[in-house]
Enzyme design. Structure first.
Site, PDB file in Angstrom:
ATOM      1  N   HIS A  33       0.832  -1.210   0.000  1.00  0.00           N
ATOM      2  CA  HIS A  33       0.000   0.000   0.000  1.00  0.00           C
ATOM      3  C   HIS A  33       0.864   1.256   0.000  1.00  0.00           C
ATOM      4  O   HIS A  33       0.533   2.245   0.663  1.00  0.00           O
ATOM      5  CB  HIS A  33      -0.973   0.004   1.193  1.00  0.00           C
ATOM      6  CG  HIS A  33      -2.156  -0.900   0.983  1.00  0.00           C
ATOM      7  ND1 HIS A  33      -3.235  -0.561   0.193  1.00  0.00           N
ATOM      8  CD2 HIS A  33      -2.400  -2.159   1.426  1.00  0.00           C
ATOM      9  CE1 HIS A  33      -4.111  -1.559   0.192  1.00  0.00           C
ATOM     10  NE2 HIS A  33      -3.622  -2.554   0.922  1.00  0.00           N
ATOM     11  N   SER A  66     -12.824 -18.053 -21.381  1.00  0.00           N
ATOM     12  CA  SER A  66     -11.890 -18.429 -20.320  1.00  0.00           C
ATOM     13  C   SER A  66     -12.293 -19.735 -19.672  1.00  0.00           C
ATOM     14  O   SER A  66     -13.472 -20.103 -19.671  1.00  0.00           O
ATOM     15  CB  SER A  66     -11.884 -17.325 -19.262  1.00  0.00           C
ATOM     16  OG  SER A  66     -11.345 -17.805 -18.069  1.00  0.00           O
ATOM     17  N   GLY A 124      -4.810 -11.496  -4.017  1.00  0.00           N
ATOM     18  CA  GLY A 124      -3.681 -10.607  -3.727  1.00  0.00           C
ATOM     19  C   GLY A 124      -2.417 -11.023  -4.455  1.00  0.00           C
ATOM     20  O   GLY A 124      -1.321 -10.620  -4.095  1.00  0.00           O
ATOM     21  N   LEU A 125      -2.563 -11.858  -5.501  1.00  0.00           N
ATOM     22  CA  LEU A 125      -1.394 -12.277  -6.288  1.00  0.00           C
ATOM     23  C   LEU A 125      -1.453 -11.674  -7.681  1.00  0.00           C
ATOM     24  O   LEU A 125      -0.809 -12.128  -8.610  1.00  0.00           O
ATOM     25  CB  LEU A 125      -1.315 -13.808  -6.374  1.00  0.00           C
ATOM     26  CG  LEU A 125      -1.201 -14.531  -5.032  1.00  0.00           C
ATOM     27  CD1 LEU A 125      -1.151 -16.041  -5.233  1.00  0.00           C
ATOM     28  CD2 LEU A 125       0.042 -14.070  -4.260  1.00  0.00           C
ATOM     29  N   SER A 126      -2.305 -10.657  -7.802  1.00  0.00           N
ATOM     30  CA  SER A 126      -2.276  -9.867  -9.013  1.00  0.00           C
ATOM     31  C   SER A 126      -2.848 -10.555 -10.244  1.00  0.00           C
ATOM     32  O   SER A 126      -2.378 -10.343 -11.362  1.00  0.00           O
ATOM     33  CB  SER A 126      -0.818  -9.536  -9.284  1.00  0.00           C
ATOM     34  OG  SER A 126      -0.690  -8.269  -9.664  1.00  0.00           O
ATOM     35  N   GLU A 160      -5.703  -0.227 -16.079  1.00  0.00           N
ATOM     36  CA  GLU A 160      -6.494  -0.978 -15.102  1.00  0.00           C
ATOM     37  C   GLU A 160      -7.432  -0.071 -14.305  1.00  0.00           C
ATOM     38  O   GLU A 160      -8.421  -0.530 -13.728  1.00  0.00           O
ATOM     39  CB  GLU A 160      -5.572  -1.786 -14.189  1.00  0.00           C
ATOM     40  CG  GLU A 160      -6.311  -2.977 -13.628  1.00  0.00           C
ATOM     41  CD  GLU A 160      -5.426  -4.017 -12.974  1.00  0.00           C
ATOM     42  OE1 GLU A 160      -4.302  -4.244 -13.455  1.00  0.00           O
ATOM     43  OE2 GLU A 160      -5.874  -4.596 -11.982  1.00  0.00           O
ATOM     44  N   ASP A 171       1.926  -4.014  -9.769  1.00  0.00           N
ATOM     45  CA  ASP A 171       1.616  -5.340 -10.303  1.00  0.00           C
ATOM     46  C   ASP A 171       1.949  -5.440 -11.787  1.00  0.00           C
ATOM     47  O   ASP A 171       2.502  -6.433 -12.254  1.00  0.00           O
ATOM     48  CB  ASP A 171       0.128  -5.643 -10.091  1.00  0.00           C
ATOM     49  CG  ASP A 171      -0.270  -5.506  -8.639  1.00  0.00           C
ATOM     50  OD1 ASP A 171       0.617  -5.370  -7.796  1.00  0.00           O
ATOM     51  OD2 ASP A 171      -1.480  -5.529  -8.362  1.00  0.00           O
TER      52      ASP A 171
HETATM   53  P1  NG1 Z   1      -3.566  -6.713  -5.335  1.00  0.00           P
HETATM   54  O1  NG1 Z   1      -2.869  -7.441  -4.314  1.00  0.00           O
HETATM   55  O2  NG1 Z   1      -3.368  -7.325  -6.697  1.00  0.00           O
HETATM   56  O3  NG1 Z   1      -4.985  -6.495  -4.981  1.00  0.00           O
HETATM   57  C1  NG1 Z   1      -3.309  -4.002  -5.051  1.00  0.00           C
HETATM   58  C2  NG1 Z   1      -2.888  -2.993  -6.109  1.00  0.00           C
HETATM   59  C3  NG1 Z   1      -1.391  -2.683  -6.025  1.00  0.00           C
HETATM   60  C4  NG1 Z   1      -0.987  -2.314  -4.611  1.00  0.00           C
HETATM   61  C5  NG1 Z   1      -1.478  -3.401  -3.646  1.00  0.00           C
HETATM   62  C6  NG1 Z   1      -1.176  -3.081  -2.196  1.00  0.00           C
HETATM   63  C7  NG1 Z   1      -4.058  -3.019  -8.260  1.00  0.00           C
HETATM   64  C8  NG1 Z   1      -4.109  -3.599  -9.611  1.00  0.00           C
HETATM   65  N1  NG1 Z   1      -3.134  -3.499  -7.445  1.00  0.00           N
HETATM   66  O4  NG1 Z   1      -2.804  -5.272  -5.387  1.00  0.00           O
HETATM   67  O5  NG1 Z   1      -1.087  -1.625  -6.925  1.00  0.00           O
HETATM   68  O6  NG1 Z   1      -1.465  -1.045  -4.246  1.00  0.00           O
HETATM   69  O7  NG1 Z   1      -2.876  -3.607  -3.768  1.00  0.00           O
HETATM   70  O8  NG1 Z   1       0.186  -2.937  -1.994  1.00  0.00           O
HETATM   71  O9  NG1 Z   1      -4.853  -2.154  -7.925  1.00  0.00           O
END
Ligand code: NG1
Length: 402
Positions: A33, A66, A124-126, A160, A171
């Site tokens: 964050h 998909s 949370g792995l993008s 995005e 990410d």
């Molecule tokens: P994830 O973990 O993919 O939800 C999000 C944000 C990052 C970053 C993190 C917290 C997007 C695409 N990704 O990641 O840019 O802020 O939270 O560190 O919004």
């Protein structure tokens, strides 16, 4: 390439793909964050990726399907105006990439796209950024556009925002620019990527709570509110320090003051909630810098200690942890991990734990038995391999022609 993927493409579109695109997910090791505060982060790309089988089309349509249940086929016309699907529709990630491909690079050729994702969704792995990067690369490739990776990372990050989450750029940058065997320091404004080799005897274990945090849905508001709080705090502290409106950034504050001085000022101008958000950002910036140094010196104990402090800060000051994340963190630490923390946006999703090779099995076992198995000796979930694994630092996005 994967045979099932090829067959699924044939079945859906009645033709053969002529290229495959791969864009990896990532695990953020530290620096959470803070990307949208313009501060450095320290992720690595995963061995799990979004793979797209692609065939160009000459009618300007983008047709996408998909393997993921709940992600039905979608199609739309490429053009200067692409209206979003309804809020929360997965197709908006595809449209996000298409809008960027057209508006930033002049892409004009449609494609059939069949998407297979190995990255757990909303964990949370993008997975979302890997999808955007993979589709963007696919649409550029069919239009024979060769994009600079750093520019592509920045474009994908802007793209995005089309889905409504005001994310940072971590990410997309790691998914495009990662190097095999390395983590990376990613800086912003402008994007810069510095690879740092992961020591051979460090193991990062990832475990997924299974609590989904959909950033196009339930987690969007929380995420965006955190970002607003982070921005509001720096404005007020910067103003108190006499900085002009355009100069009130975290990077500027941290280059001129140490954390103690900044907190003393923050205490005068921020309420308790904003003070804690501000403290997370300022202390996480310091931890991230020290963690990179610890990796360069192969000091796993120091790195692990910083991961633990990061988790505490995200839990108490930033308030994005939860009981499941805290439980996984406690299990990993209890089994001998040198450090463990939530990774990604939080509010669900995954933890990452650092261990030495001799502790990997005991950490995996403790997580498996203490979280994934309901009763002693019970069966783990069928998708355990994707929910509990050792991360392998992998290379960034790539194209392979058939
Ligand atoms: P994830 O973990 O993919 O939800 C999000 C944000 C990052 C970053 C993190 C917290 C997007 C695409 N990704 O990641 O840019 O802020 O939270 O560190 O919004």
């Amino acid at each position: 390439m994967n045979r099932e993927h090829l067959e699924a493409f044939r079945e859906q579109f009645g033709s053969e793909p002529d290229r495959f695109i791969r864009a990896p997910g990532r695990v953020n090791l530290i620096g959470e964050h803070v990307d949208y505060a313009g501060l450095p982060v320290f992720p690595m790309a995963l061995q799990y990726a979004v793979h797209v089988a692609v065939r160009p089309r000459d009618d300007g349509l983008v047709c996408v399907a998909s393997s993921y249940p709940g992600y039905p086929p979608r199609e739309f016309q490429l053009g200067p105006e692409i209206e979003p699907f309804s809020d929360g529709d997965w197709g908006n990630y595809v449209k996000a990439a298409a809008v960027a491909a057209v508006s930033r690079y002049g892409a004009d050729r449609g494609a059939d796209l069949w998407i297979r994702s190995e990255v757990p969704v909303a964990a949370g792995l993008s997975s979302s950024s890997a999808l955007v990067v993979a589709v963007l690369k696919s649409l550029l490739d069919v239009s024979e556009i060769d994009a600079d990776p750093i520019e592509l990372a920045a474009v994908a990050a802007d793209a995005e925002q089309y889905v409504g989450t005001r994310g940072g750029g971590m990410d997309q940058a790691i998914s495009v620019c990662a190097s095999q065997g390395c983590a990376a320091r990613i800086e912003f404004e402008p994007v810069r990527v510095t690879p740092v080799p992961v020591p051979d005897d460090w193991r990062f274990v990832v475990a997924d709570t299974g609590v989904q945090a959909h950033k196009s849905g339930n987690a969007k508001e929380t995420y965006n509110r955190r970002r607003v709080a982070v921005e509001e705090s720096v404005e007020r502290v910067g103003e108190e320090l006499g900085l002009a409106a355009g100069d009130r950034s975290y990077a500027r504050l941290l280059s001129e003051h140490d954390a103690g001085e900044l907190m003393a000022v923050a205490q005068q101008v921020l309420d308790d909630r904003l003070l804690r958000r501000f403290r997370h950002v300022v202390t996480e910036a310091d931890r991230t810098r020290r963690a990179e140094a610890a990796m360069r010196e192969s000091d796993a104990v120091a790195f692990g200690t910083l991961m633990n402090a990061s988790h505490e800060s995200l839990r108490d000051d930033f308030e994005v942890s939860g009981p499941e994340l805290d439980r996984l963190v406690a299990l990993a630490r209890g089994a001998g991990a040198l450090g463990a923390r939530l990774t990604g946006a939080g509010m669900g999703g995954c933890i990452v734990a650092l261990c030495t090779p001799d502790r990997v099995d005991s950490v995996l076992e403790a997580l498996r038995d203490g979280y994934f198995v309901d009763s002693p000796g019970g069966e783990p979930p069928p998708d355990l391999d994707q929910r509990l694994f050792v991360a392998i630092p992998s290379a960034g996005a790539s194209v392979s022609r058939l």
